[in-house]
Structure formats: structure tokens, C-alpha cells
Design a protein around this motif. Structure first.
Motif, short mmCIF file in Angstrom:
data_model
loop_
_atom_site.label_atom_id
_atom_site.label_comp_id
_atom_site.label_asym_id
_atom_site.label_seq_id
_atom_site.Cartn_x
_atom_site.Cartn_y
_atom_site.Cartn_z
N PHE A 41 0.83 -1.21 0.00
CA PHE A 41 0.00 0.00 0.00
C PHE A 41 0.86 1.26 0.00
N GLY A 44 1.82 2.28 -3.42
CA GLY A 44 0.72 2.44 -4.38
C GLY A 44 0.35 1.17 -5.12
N TRP A 46 -1.95 -1.06 -4.96
CA TRP A 46 -3.23 -1.32 -4.29
C TRP A 46 -3.80 -2.70 -4.60
N ASN A 47 -3.78 -3.09 -5.87
CA ASN A 47 -4.33 -4.41 -6.23
C ASN A 47 -3.55 -5.54 -5.57
#
Length: 159
Positions: A41, A44, A46-47
Motif C-alpha cells: 500500500f 501504491g 493497491w491491487n
């Protein structure tokens, strides 16, 4: 101290060497090992972070089943090792998809040495695309049938 591979990524809006260049170390990340989805996280991803979080929750539920606590602990350890080993390159791949350019990749003992190697190297001339050669079976001089050979693919020319 051992040498570690560094990948240098430059931002898309700045041509040439940039002071905003990122140096990504391609090595085991201890922070990614202990804080798997939080580390993802932070950068970045996120997935990937959501997938790792879902897997961690499933492993936690799996650990509640009698007799499978050791298996769940091993799975959790393997998940941490995977994120720690592949996380830095996931980060580099994510930046490349966002338009960042890979400017260099080299071995250095630390970030300071990596910066010295990157910023003090001689400027490279712009790379030109390679010249394409015509296919070996095509040549403008071979468009006419050869002398003495009046057949083309076994068909005689009409007289």
C-alpha cells in the motif's frame, strides 16, 4: 558489503537524467517481509496489497481449524517471503506502466554508490532505431524472370 542490483527509473515528464530519478533495489526487503500488505500500500500497489491482505485473512481463518496451525504459519511465512523478494520489482513494473522510463540498471553496494554511478556516467548519444534491411528473397532487380528460365512456378507464359 555485497553488491545489489539497482534499477533507475526516470519520471515521464523529464527528459534525460532527472533529480527525481528513483533507485529501486532488487533485493530482499525486510520491511516487505514483516508488513506485507502495508508495504505494498505504501508504494501504491493497491491491487497486489488487497490480494495479499485477502490471502492473509484466509490464512488466518485457515489457522483456526484444529491441527492446521503449523501449516497456516508456514503459508504466512511463504507469503511474506514472496512479497519481500518480488515486491521491489512489482514496484518497478508499476512505475513503468505509469510512464516511468528505465534509465539504467547496475550493481552497487548502496544507494550512495548507485547515485554516484548514475549521475557521473558519461552522457549517451540518442539511440537511433535499427535500419531495416529488405527481405533476402526480395530485391527490385529480381522482379523480372531470369534469362533462360521462361517458367514461373511451373507455369509457362502465354504466347
Amino acid at each position: 558489503m555485497s553488491l545489489v542490483r539497482h534499477v533507475v527509473l526516470e519520471p515521464p515528464e523529464e527528459p534525460g537524467r532527472s533529480s527525481r530519478a528513483l533507485f529501486v533495489r532488487d533485493r530482499f526487503s525486510i520491511w516487505a517481509f514483516f508488513f506485507t500488505f502495508l508495504w505494498l500500500f505504501r508504494y501504491g500497489l493497491w491491487n497486489a496489497g488487497l490480494i495479499v491482505l485477502a490471502l492473509a485473512l484466509c490464512i488466518g481463518i485457515f489457522a483456526e481449524i484444529d491441527g492446521l496451525g503449523v501449516t497456516a504459519a508456514i503459508l504466512s511465512l511463504l507469503l511474506g517471503i514472496y512479497v519481500a523478494l518480488e515486491g521491489p520489482m512489482l514496484r518497478a513494473r508499476h512505475l513503468r506502466r505509469r510512464g516511468w522510463r528505465v534509465a539504467a540498471a547496475f550493481q552497487a553496494s548502496g544507494r550512495t554508490e548507485a547515485e554516484l554511478l548514475y549521475y557521473n556516467r558519461p552522457a549517451e548519444p540518442p539511440r537511433l532505431p535499427p535500419q531495416q534491411k529488405p527481405a533476402p528473397w526480395y530485391s527490385p532487380s529480381r522482379t523480372e524472370p531470369r534469362a533462360g528460365n521462361d517458367q514461373f512456378l511451373g507455369i509457362s507464359p502465354a504466347e
